[in-house]
Each structure stands twice: as structure tokens, then as C-alpha cells.
Scaffold this active site. Sequence first.
Site, PDB file in Angstrom:
ATOM      1  N   TYR A  73       0.806  -1.220   0.000  1.00  0.00           N
ATOM      2  CA  TYR A  73       0.000   0.000   0.000  1.00  0.00           C
ATOM      3  C   TYR A  73       0.839   1.270   0.000  1.00  0.00           C
ATOM      4  CZ  TYR A  73      -4.340  -2.564   1.057  1.00  0.00           C
ATOM      5  OH  TYR A  73      -5.436  -3.385   1.015  1.00  0.00           O
ATOM      6  N   GLY A  74       2.121   1.168   0.221  1.00  0.00           N
ATOM      7  CA  GLY A  74       2.965   2.357   0.236  1.00  0.00           C
ATOM      8  C   GLY A  74       4.138   2.195   1.171  1.00  0.00           C
TER       9      GLY A  74
END
Length: 478
Positions: free
Chosen positions: A286-287
Site C-alpha cells: 500500500y505504500g
Amino acid sequence: MASVVSVPSSPFLCPLKTTKSRTKFQTLHSSQKPFLINSLQLTELDPKIPQPVQTFWKWLCDEGVVTAKTPVKPGVVPEGLGLVATRDISEGETVLEVPRRFWINTDAVAQSDIGNVCTGLEPWICLALFLLREKWRDDSKWKYYMGVLPECTDSTIYWSEEELSEIQGTQLLSTTMSMKESVQNEFQKVEEEVILPNKQLFPFPITLDDFFWAFGILRSRSFSCIGNQNLMLVPFADLANHSAKVTTEGHANEVGGPAGLFSWDLLFSFRNPLKLKASDQFLVQYGLNKSNADMALGYGFIEPNSARDTFTLTLEISESDDFYGDKLNIAESNGLGKTADFDIKFGQSLPPALLPYLRLVTLGGTDAFLLESISRNAVWGHLELTVSRANEERICKVVRDACKSALSGYHTTTEEDEKLMEEGNLSSRLQIAVGIRAGEKEVLQQIDDIFRERELKLDELEYYQERRRKDLALVGEQ
């Protein structure tokens, strides 16, 4: 003098990577009539999967989004619902492709009935209004997708006052409250300017809670920085869960390809970041740069990995400073401003610009002569090194006092947090709260330790005047 405060990050949608909330089975429901499909079922799902998901899957199959070549399907996973491999999948292999006609983005809004009234609005507001209208419509193209969207997540924007009290003193609390206030202000504005004047387009009540639902869906499930897309929802792709095991990004792409039997279009493509065996879960990242606070705010979970624990120091050049103008000019000449945020991550060194900026905002007395330098870049070069013992002592005091003040704001001790985590049996939200406050304290203690050690070495450091004398001696010998 410098002031150190904790300032939340931007309250609106920052560029999101592959993002999705953790879907709880109990939140999956739909008021829509069952969708019937007469074509051959491509893949049977686990009977334990709720009916709305079964219906959504049949719709994807019927629309050709899912084909016999699609190697993943919805499945029961530790997170609740996710995508599992139907066969072995090699690293880098494409696992799904979603045609542009199924993307929910600003283009979809512009082509809809509410396109004209959304002109000039921020993209996330356009999409929020679009989601609310499509959720209400019985004939919505996306009604089967709407049926699997959760009513809420464990994001802190949905927490009760009692739950929020568990993150008292944290930067996450201030960020959450700031975000909630901003969303509320935007809702009041859009209600007055768009919703109420256009009852024919919004013939159903839209409450602040509804608006928060749409905002939370976008925060947790949207993709951005994909091709030319700034923000969009991609049905099917957003079922992919996050894993710390995935240590790379950029697996989502916009590509051209067949979008039907006789059509060619842009496709949202997901490639597999890890080698998978049949029945393994397809996971994404997700990051890599997101902190645990970002995860809690956006998705409603955190990683046990302390490397995501972060505390933000915000430094400010006081307007009452006698050298305010000069200092501001120097800061701006070096890419900073009146205030500057510095994210301190656990286990990592201080950001390179932190010490120079600290020295700048605390610079005064006999050290102020440095501000008279002809070149602003030359001043910054001096600030990258120690200026004087007095200046270095001040920066240590400013930071250590800030750490002490921040640590006093928590309602639990580190020992109490550790005991709670050891005992286990915490609700999902309490687990987030304990993890966040423990992580922030850990980083604050790390910062304090760094500057405490610096204080102990003040007499050993070489300062500007000593360096200058050495340079002059060298010049005299030539």
C-alpha cells in the site's frame, strides 16, 4: 527562538498507491435483487463467502472482466476477504485486468447526470457525490460493486469519542480531528452549493455520516498515479490486501489491451509482486513510505513493524524574531519556509535538513553575523556545520523540551502499553491505539536520546570560529 509543535499531515487525499480497506464480512450487505447469470460459471467461490460477493463475482464474469485466464478469485483470508490464487502464479505475471469502462474516476463523473454540477469541485468531492448517488440508484451500473463496499472500516475517522480517547496525546489524534473537521466543512459547503440546489439529481437525503462513508471509501480503496489518473476506484482490483512481505511498488499499471470480444481499451493491470502457489493470497504494497499513523487513518490497521513508527517535528521561525526576514529568506532559498515538517522514523537517522534548520531558527546573539553573508547558500553551508556552543546547546534544549512535553501528553506509560500488548485479546481498534501511542513514544525517546548524547559532546565539537581560525592560518602560510 524555535518552537516545536506537532502538525498533522494534509487532511485531504494525498497521492495513494494500491489502497484498500480491510473488508469485514459482517459489513457486506446489499439491498439489491439477486443478479442472475445464465452463462457458464468460470470459478466457483467458497460457500462461506457472503452472497453480495458471490453476486459481484458473477457480474464480473458476465461482463468479461474475469475470464478463464484470470488466476485469482475472492477467498476467505486472515484479513476477512481477499484475492487468492487459483493456480501457481509466477512473479511479475499479470493477475487481473479491469477495462476503463469499469473505473470510477472523474471521467465517469463527468459523463454522468451529475457531471455538470460537479464542474470545479475537487476530484475527491466529485467521486464522493458520485458514490452516494450510485449507491442510492437501483439501476446503477455499479450496483453490484456498491453491494460489497463496507459501511465503515477501522480507520480512526470512524472511531467513537471513547475510542479516540485511547490515542490521547498522539499526533494521529490531532490529524484525525483535523481531517474530520475539514470533511465536515467541505460537506456543509457542498450541501449548500450543490446538493440542496439540485434536488432533482439528489432526491434522497445525504447526511454528514453518508459523506464520511464516501470519503472513507476513497481514502481506503482508491488508486492514483496510475497513467494519467489522479484518483479512481477499480472494482475487483481493490480486493487485494496489503502485506509487509511485498517490498516493492509499481505493480499497478495502465496498459492498452483487449477489453471485450471485439474491443480494445485502456486496462488497469495488476502484476504479481511475489511468487505464489495455488490458494496463496495475492498481496500488494500500500505504500513503502506510509507511517503506521497513515495506515491507521487511511485503512484501519497498522503493521507491527516498528520501522513504520514515525513522529513529525515541526519547526517554526517566529515572526517576533529580530532576524525573521533574513531567516525566512534563507529558508526559502533552500526549499523550506516559515515552518518545516521533519518526519523522524524509528531506527533511522535524522533528516539531513533538520539540524541546519534548527540552527537557523535558534540563531541569535553574536552568531547573527552569519546572516549577513552575501550568499544565502553560503549561510546554509555554514549551518550544515556547528555554529557555536551556545547555538548547539539551544537546539538540544528546544528539541529535548519538545520531546518531554509530547511524552507528558499520553495517558499511559510505555510499560502499560507493553503489558497490554503482551496480554493480547485487544479489539482491533484498541490494538491500533496501543500500537500507535507506543510507537510514537519509542520515536520520541529515540529523538531525545540523540540530542541528549549531543549535549554530552558539546565540548568536543568544533565550531565556526575554530574552523575559521584554521582556515585563516592556512591562508597565512601560503
